[in-house]
Design an enzyme around this catalytic site. Structure first.
Site, PDB file in Angstrom:
ATOM      1  N   LYS A 161      -6.441 135.113 -32.219  1.00  0.00           N
ATOM      2  CA  LYS A 161      -5.161 134.451 -32.512  1.00  0.00           C
ATOM      3  C   LYS A 161      -4.653 135.011 -33.828  1.00  0.00           C
ATOM      4  O   LYS A 161      -5.441 135.490 -34.650  1.00  0.00           O
ATOM      5  CB  LYS A 161      -5.360 132.940 -32.641  1.00  0.00           C
ATOM      6  CG  LYS A 161      -4.113 132.139 -32.386  1.00  0.00           C
ATOM      7  CD  LYS A 161      -3.879 131.944 -30.900  1.00  0.00           C
ATOM      8  CE  LYS A 161      -2.565 131.294 -30.587  1.00  0.00           C
ATOM      9  NZ  LYS A 161      -2.467 130.946 -29.161  1.00  0.00           N
ATOM     10  N   ASP A 195       3.322 132.626 -29.029  1.00  0.00           N
ATOM     11  CA  ASP A 195       2.856 131.237 -29.175  1.00  0.00           C
ATOM     12  C   ASP A 195       4.034 130.517 -29.847  1.00  0.00           C
ATOM     13  O   ASP A 195       5.177 130.998 -29.758  1.00  0.00           O
ATOM     14  CB  ASP A 195       1.566 131.166 -30.003  1.00  0.00           C
ATOM     15  CG  ASP A 195       0.876 129.797 -29.918  1.00  0.00           C
ATOM     16  OD1 ASP A 195       0.185 129.539 -28.930  1.00  0.00           O
ATOM     17  OD2 ASP A 195       1.050 128.969 -30.835  1.00  0.00           O
TER      18      ASP A 195
HETATM   19  P1  NDP Z   1       7.679 127.058 -28.734  1.00  0.00           P
HETATM   20  O1  NDP Z   1       7.875 127.478 -30.131  1.00  0.00           O
HETATM   21  O2  NDP Z   1       8.417 127.730 -27.646  1.00  0.00           O
HETATM   22  O3  NDP Z   1       7.926 125.497 -28.594  1.00  0.00           O
HETATM   23  C1  NDP Z   1       7.279 124.540 -29.364  1.00  0.00           C
HETATM   24  C2  NDP Z   1       7.980 123.242 -29.039  1.00  0.00           C
HETATM   25  O4  NDP Z   1       7.329 122.150 -29.648  1.00  0.00           O
HETATM   26  C3  NDP Z   1       9.398 123.231 -29.528  1.00  0.00           C
HETATM   27  O5  NDP Z   1      10.173 122.476 -28.632  1.00  0.00           O
HETATM   28  C4  NDP Z   1       9.275 122.529 -30.875  1.00  0.00           C
HETATM   29  O6  NDP Z   1      10.476 121.948 -31.240  1.00  0.00           O
HETATM   30  C5  NDP Z   1       8.246 121.501 -30.514  1.00  0.00           C
HETATM   31  N1  NDP Z   1       7.493 121.033 -31.640  1.00  0.00           N
HETATM   32  C6  NDP Z   1       6.956 121.737 -32.657  1.00  0.00           C
HETATM   33  N2  NDP Z   1       6.298 120.923 -33.478  1.00  0.00           N
HETATM   34  C7  NDP Z   1       6.431 119.689 -32.951  1.00  0.00           C
HETATM   35  C8  NDP Z   1       5.980 118.417 -33.324  1.00  0.00           C
HETATM   36  N3  NDP Z   1       5.255 118.245 -34.443  1.00  0.00           N
HETATM   37  N4  NDP Z   1       6.281 117.353 -32.535  1.00  0.00           N
HETATM   38  C9  NDP Z   1       7.004 117.506 -31.405  1.00  0.00           C
HETATM   39  N5  NDP Z   1       7.474 118.700 -31.015  1.00  0.00           N
HETATM   40  C10 NDP Z   1       7.181 119.760 -31.767  1.00  0.00           C
HETATM   41  O7  NDP Z   1       6.099 127.136 -28.456  1.00  0.00           O
HETATM   42  P2  NDP Z   1       5.334 127.182 -27.084  1.00  0.00           P
HETATM   43  O8  NDP Z   1       6.037 126.406 -26.053  1.00  0.00           O
HETATM   44  O9  NDP Z   1       4.986 128.589 -26.814  1.00  0.00           O
HETATM   45  O10 NDP Z   1       3.980 126.453 -27.493  1.00  0.00           O
HETATM   46  C11 NDP Z   1       3.792 125.037 -27.370  1.00  0.00           C
HETATM   47  C12 NDP Z   1       2.314 124.750 -27.299  1.00  0.00           C
HETATM   48  O11 NDP Z   1       1.741 125.426 -26.165  1.00  0.00           O
HETATM   49  C13 NDP Z   1       1.473 125.221 -28.502  1.00  0.00           C
HETATM   50  O12 NDP Z   1       0.400 124.330 -28.683  1.00  0.00           O
HETATM   51  C14 NDP Z   1       0.944 126.565 -28.041  1.00  0.00           C
HETATM   52  O13 NDP Z   1      -0.228 126.919 -28.732  1.00  0.00           O
HETATM   53  C15 NDP Z   1       0.657 126.254 -26.587  1.00  0.00           C
HETATM   54  N6  NDP Z   1       0.535 127.377 -25.672  1.00  0.00           N
HETATM   55  C16 NDP Z   1       1.513 128.334 -25.572  1.00  0.00           C
HETATM   56  C17 NDP Z   1       1.381 129.352 -24.650  1.00  0.00           C
HETATM   57  C18 NDP Z   1       2.463 130.348 -24.430  1.00  0.00           C
HETATM   58  O14 NDP Z   1       2.334 131.136 -23.474  1.00  0.00           O
HETATM   59  N7  NDP Z   1       3.523 130.393 -25.207  1.00  0.00           N
HETATM   60  C19 NDP Z   1       0.191 129.484 -23.799  1.00  0.00           C
HETATM   61  C20 NDP Z   1      -0.734 128.386 -23.930  1.00  0.00           C
HETATM   62  C21 NDP Z   1      -0.561 127.400 -24.844  1.00  0.00           C
HETATM   63  P3  NDP Z   1      11.400 122.720 -32.273  1.00  0.00           P
HETATM   64  O15 NDP Z   1      11.756 124.020 -31.670  1.00  0.00           O
HETATM   65  O16 NDP Z   1      12.569 121.810 -32.474  1.00  0.00           O
HETATM   66  O17 NDP Z   1      10.541 122.882 -33.523  1.00  0.00           O
HETATM   67  O1  2IT Z   2      -2.475 129.814 -26.394  1.00  0.00           O
HETATM   68  C1  2IT Z   2      -2.288 130.730 -25.564  1.00  0.00           C
HETATM   69  O2  2IT Z   2      -3.027 130.884 -24.579  1.00  0.00           O
HETATM   70  C2  2IT Z   2      -1.137 131.604 -25.765  1.00  0.00           C
HETATM   71  N1  2IT Z   2      -0.365 131.396 -26.696  1.00  0.00           N
HETATM   72  C3  2IT Z   2      -0.926 132.776 -24.853  1.00  0.00           C
HETATM   73  C4  2IT Z   2      -1.801 133.924 -25.269  1.00  0.00           C
HETATM   74  C5  2IT Z   2      -1.581 135.210 -24.525  1.00  0.00           C
HETATM   75  O3  2IT Z   2      -2.241 136.182 -24.931  1.00  0.00           O
HETATM   76  O4  2IT Z   2      -0.793 135.275 -23.592  1.00  0.00           O
END
Ligand code: NDP
Ligand code: 2IT
Length: 445
Positions: free
Chosen positions: A124, A164
């Site tokens: 990461k 992420d």
């Molecule tokens: P984004 O940046 O696209 O979205 C994050 C979202 O969460 C936004 O809507 C943000 O709102 C909101 N947010 C951030 N902090 C808070 C908080 N404290 N309370 C409520 N809402 C909050 O990120 P992702 O969707 O990519 O990631 C979201 C989660 O999923 C993370 O935990 C990440 O590690 C996990 N993840 C992501 C993957 C991926 O492929 N992208 C894969 C697997 C897991 P705002 O924009 O207004 O700050």
């Molecule tokens: O938490 C996760 O699994 C991710 N943010 C995606 C990682 C990746 O390499 O696609």
């Protein structure tokens, strides 16, 4: 293995790294029995070796904003374990980023990637840079400055970063542009690339889709489905929108989304043009939650609150770590929720998970239920290696199959004598065994 002794040792060595220690504790508690039944693990010091990253790289990122002012952020890459494949895991750009958060995410990624069935190690990285309110040009300059350091550490067979929080398609594009210029090669060093230049179909929606596919499998064990169910979702980022779209497609009504400032409750359901509305706002870097309440009749914005107080059948936490605590879990249970499937990484606190388990909810930990994102990244790597691109339906079929297989692995290792499936235990054991066996095969390195 003596879990308490190991944890005390880690706490003394890494004081204050609460998220990292939380993630390690959960895994160690899950695998303790199986570890102690296999003395070869202890003899090879597997635990002592797996809880520490192979290496942590820290660097400085100086960049200029649009007014010409100099800013300096910190950049990191935590290369945790590459026993089963090249280091693989996302980059997070958020002001809260620190070593504890990246170590917890990198540690989780080892077992998540192992569960996908694909050959990927765990890593990461990211920065304490805050993309909010920045212009496209500022984002580009920052990404370029970040890559000027990162490129030396990564490669398609060495370490393959992705997105992420705060890192989506736009950032991957800017990062890739600079990497390509520096190494003079077009290769699969990053995933989540644009579809015109090596990206995989379905990757943007894969984490959210995968989470819903996993919940679908859990519900099926009880003869249930998404049809007619009420669903609460937190966040509205990359993961949340995929989950909202797929849950809606499967016949559920999604009634919440959230941001750091509060949540929206929309009793009419969040679907169709409402999703498009939010995606447009998101693409232009604008806040989503408050404008949504103004735009759509019946929607109410609850400032400073979390969506877990809303009555639902299924909850999908898709925002960030530790966003669902014991009180939230109790609210969900009291309101009749039957299934919680984590789209984010470690969104439920240990106390919340205890409540889900005590009340026999279907509960999926992120390392199993959000693995569809990195699994599709793995599929992107395969397509890049072959210099080929699969159709959407092919990738979606593979994603669905992988989520089904992860579910089966969790059931295999997590089934309790009373028939209840402890998916936390199942995911941790299944993910760990493959990595531990690979480490045994490869000697002490
Ligand atoms: P984004 O940046 O696209 O979205 C994050 C979202 O969460 C936004 O809507 C943000 O709102 C909101 N947010 C951030 N902090 C808070 C908080 N404290 N309370 C409520 N809402 C909050 O990120 P992702 O969707 O990519 O990631 C979201 C989660 O999923 C993370 O935990 C990440 O590690 C996990 N993840 C992501 C993957 C991926 O492929 N992208 C894969 C697997 C897991 P705002 O924009 O207004 O700050
Ligand atoms: O938490 C996760 O699994 C991710 N943010 C995606 C990682 C990746 O390499 O696609």
């Amino acid at each position: 293995m003596n879990v308490t002794k190991i944890l005390n040792g880690l706490e003394a060595k890494h004081p204050g790294e609460s998220e990292y220690l939380q993630a390690v504790k959960e895994v160690l508690e899950s695998i303790e029995t199986i570890y102690n039944e296999n003395p070869q693990f202890e003899a090879a010091g597997i635990i002592e070796r797996v809880v520490e990253p192979d290496r942590i790289l820290t660097f400085k990122i100086p960049w200029l904003d649009d007014s010409g002012k100099v800013h300096v952020n910190l950049g990191y890459r935590v290369q945790f374990n590459n026993a089963i494949g090249p280091y693989k895991g996302g980059l997070r750009f958020h002001p809260s980023v620190n070593l504890s958060i990246l170590k917890f995410l990198g540690f989780e990624q080892i077992f998540k990637n192992s569960l996908t069935t694909l050959p990927m190690g765990g890593a990461k990285g990211g920065s304490d840079f805050d993309p909010k309110g920045k212009s496209d040009a500022e984002i580009m300059r920052f990404c370029q400055a970040f890559m000027l350091e990162l490129w030396k550490l990564i490669g398609p067979e060495t370490d393959v970063p992705a997105g992420d929080i705060g890192v989506g398609g736009r950032e991957i594009g800017f990062l890739y542009g600079m990497y390509k210029k520096l190494v003079r090669e077009h290769n699969g060093v990053l995933t989540g690339k644009g579809l015109n230049w090596g990206g995989s179909k379905i990757r943007p929606e894969a984490t959210g889709f995968g989470n819903v596919y996993f919940a679908y499998e859990m519900l099926s064990t009880k003869g249930l489905s998404f049809e007619g169910k009420t669903v609460t979702v937190s966040g509205f980022g990359n993961v949340a929108w995929g989950a909202v779209s797929k849950a809606t497609e499967l016949g559920a009504k999604v009634v919440t989304i959230s941001g750091p400032d509060g949540y929206i409750y929309d009793p009419n359901g969040i679907s169709g043009e409402k999703i498009d509305f939010m995606l447009e706002l998101r693409a232009s870097n604008n806040d989503i939650v408050a404008p949504y309440a103004e735009e759509f009749e019946g929607a109410i914005f609850h400032a400073g609150k979390r969506p877990w107080e809303v009555k639902c059948d299924i909850a999908l936490p898709c925002a960030t770590q530790n966003e669902l605590n014991a009180q939230d879990a109790q609210n969900l249970v009291n309101n009749g929720c039957i299934c919680v499937s984590e789209g984010a990484n470690m969104p439920s606190t240990p106390e919340a998970i205890e409540i889900f388990h005590k009340n026999k909810l279907l509960f999926a930990p992120g390392k199993a239920s959000n693995a569809g994102g990195v699994a599709t990244s793995g599929l992107e790597m395969s397509q890049n290696s072959m210099k080929y691109a699969w159709a959407s339906a092919d990738v979606d079929d593979k994603l669905r199959r992988i989520m089904k297989d992860i579910h089966e692995a969790c059931v295999k290792y997590g089934s309790q004598p009373d028939g209840y499936v402890d998916y936390v235990k199942g995911a941790n054991i299944a993910g760990f065994l493959k990595v531990a066996e690979a480490m045994l095969d490869q000697g002490i390195i």
